[in-house]
Design an enzyme around this catalytic site. Structure first.
Site, short mmCIF file in Angstrom:
data_model
loop_
_atom_site.label_atom_id
_atom_site.label_comp_id
_atom_site.label_asym_id
_atom_site.label_seq_id
_atom_site.Cartn_x
_atom_site.Cartn_y
_atom_site.Cartn_z
N ASP A 155 42.37 46.98 43.20
CA ASP A 155 42.74 46.09 42.00
C ASP A 155 41.53 45.82 40.95
OD1 ASP A 155 44.27 44.92 39.82
OD2 ASP A 155 44.05 43.04 40.50
N ASP A 214 41.23 43.60 37.72
CA ASP A 214 40.90 42.58 37.01
C ASP A 214 41.03 41.32 38.28
OD1 ASP A 214 40.83 42.73 34.07
OD2 ASP A 214 43.03 43.76 34.53
N ASP A 238 44.01 40.75 44.31
CA ASP A 238 43.68 39.13 44.06
C ASP A 238 45.20 38.28 43.80
OD1 ASP A 238 43.90 40.15 41.39
OD2 ASP A 238 43.41 38.15 40.68
#
Length: 272
Positions: free
Chosen positions: A18, A20, A214
């Site tokens: 990922d 962001d 996250d």
């Protein structure tokens, strides 16, 4: 770090990561990212940055990382905008849409042969975007009530930025769902269609790959349900307390991606 199971990162062939909250917050690179990308490239790992943010094109993501001093070629990016365009191309070739979003989404739709239509579109497609307003929301709502099918680029309700969080696609689609009583179909993570595409682009079997993110509700679950090992990093929206709210677990919890080269080095030292 918390090891819920062992991952031998030296043996992993493909890394899906990922962006962001993992690579950056807004325009600020996160600690350890430079070392992580350098390790991927030096070890000749297959890697793909798989982001639910539909706003950027591949070239814009390449340039964004370049401004942070990172050299990542365009072919190493795949976005929920591309996943959405691929879904529509497969489902309804040559369809028309009313789209709310940025260049990443609009360009992907055009490249897939989708046309724009604000009168009687086949679909209303929503992604992240500064063009979102009460006027576009009202337009989208009435088009859905008149028969257009509702598509969301991704189901994320928020995303990390430099000074906090920002509403993401899932939050922007919600008012249309509430006003119309229609549920959107989301094309980004954790949709397995996007994950299978990522693995295909890497040329990896799921058993040879790891998903790094996250978020438990998109990154970890999408990796787990695709048969991959999973890494939850605490550099984005999740905390250790987040783990207690889910019935499933990541394979390992790390502070950030910078821990991965360190673990790989330790593993190499053990085997020597």
């Amino acid at each position: 770090m918390e090891r819920l199971s062992e991952i031998d990162f030296t043996a992993i062939k493909g890394f899906i990561c990922d962006m962001d909250g993992v690579i950056y917050h807004g325009n600020q690179i996160l600690p350890g990212v430079r070392e992580f990308i350098q390790w991927l490239q030096e070890e000749h790992k297959e890697y793909l940055f798989l982001t639910n943010n539909s706003g950027y094109t591949r070239r814009e993501l390449n340039q964004k990382l370049a401004r942070m001093g990172l050299d990542v070629p365009e072919e190493h990016f795949y976005t929920s905008a591309l996943a959405t365009a691929a879904f529509l191309k497969q489902q309804a070739p040559g369809c028309s849409v009313f789209a709310i979003g940025e260049a990443g989404l609009l360009n992907a739709l055009y490249d897939a042969g989708v046309t724009m239509n604000d009168v009687n579109p086949d679909y209303v497609v929503v992604g992240e975007g500064r063009a979102y307003s009460l006027d576009t929301l009202t337009k989208a709502t009435n088009l859905v009530l008149n028969g257009a099918k509702l598509i969301g680029a991704n189901s994320d309700v928020s995303g990390p930025i430099e000074n906090g969080i920002a509403p993401a696609c899932g939050a922007l689609v919600a008012p249309i769902e509430m006003a119309t009583g229609k549920k959107a179909y989301f094309c980004g993570k954790p949709n397995p269609l996007m994950m299978r595409t990522g693995l295909r682009l890497l040329g990896c079997h799921s058993a040879e790959a790891v998903m790094i993110g996250d978020r438990m509700d998109t990154d970890v679950i999408s990796g787990m349900e695709s048969g991959m090992s999973t890494v939850l990093v605490l550099s984005g929206v999740s905390t250790r307390d987040t783990l207690d709210t889910y019935a499933y677990r990541p394979s390992i919890v790390l502070n950030g991606v910078g821990d991965i080269p360190k673990l790989a080095e330790k593993n190499c030292a053990k085997t020597e």
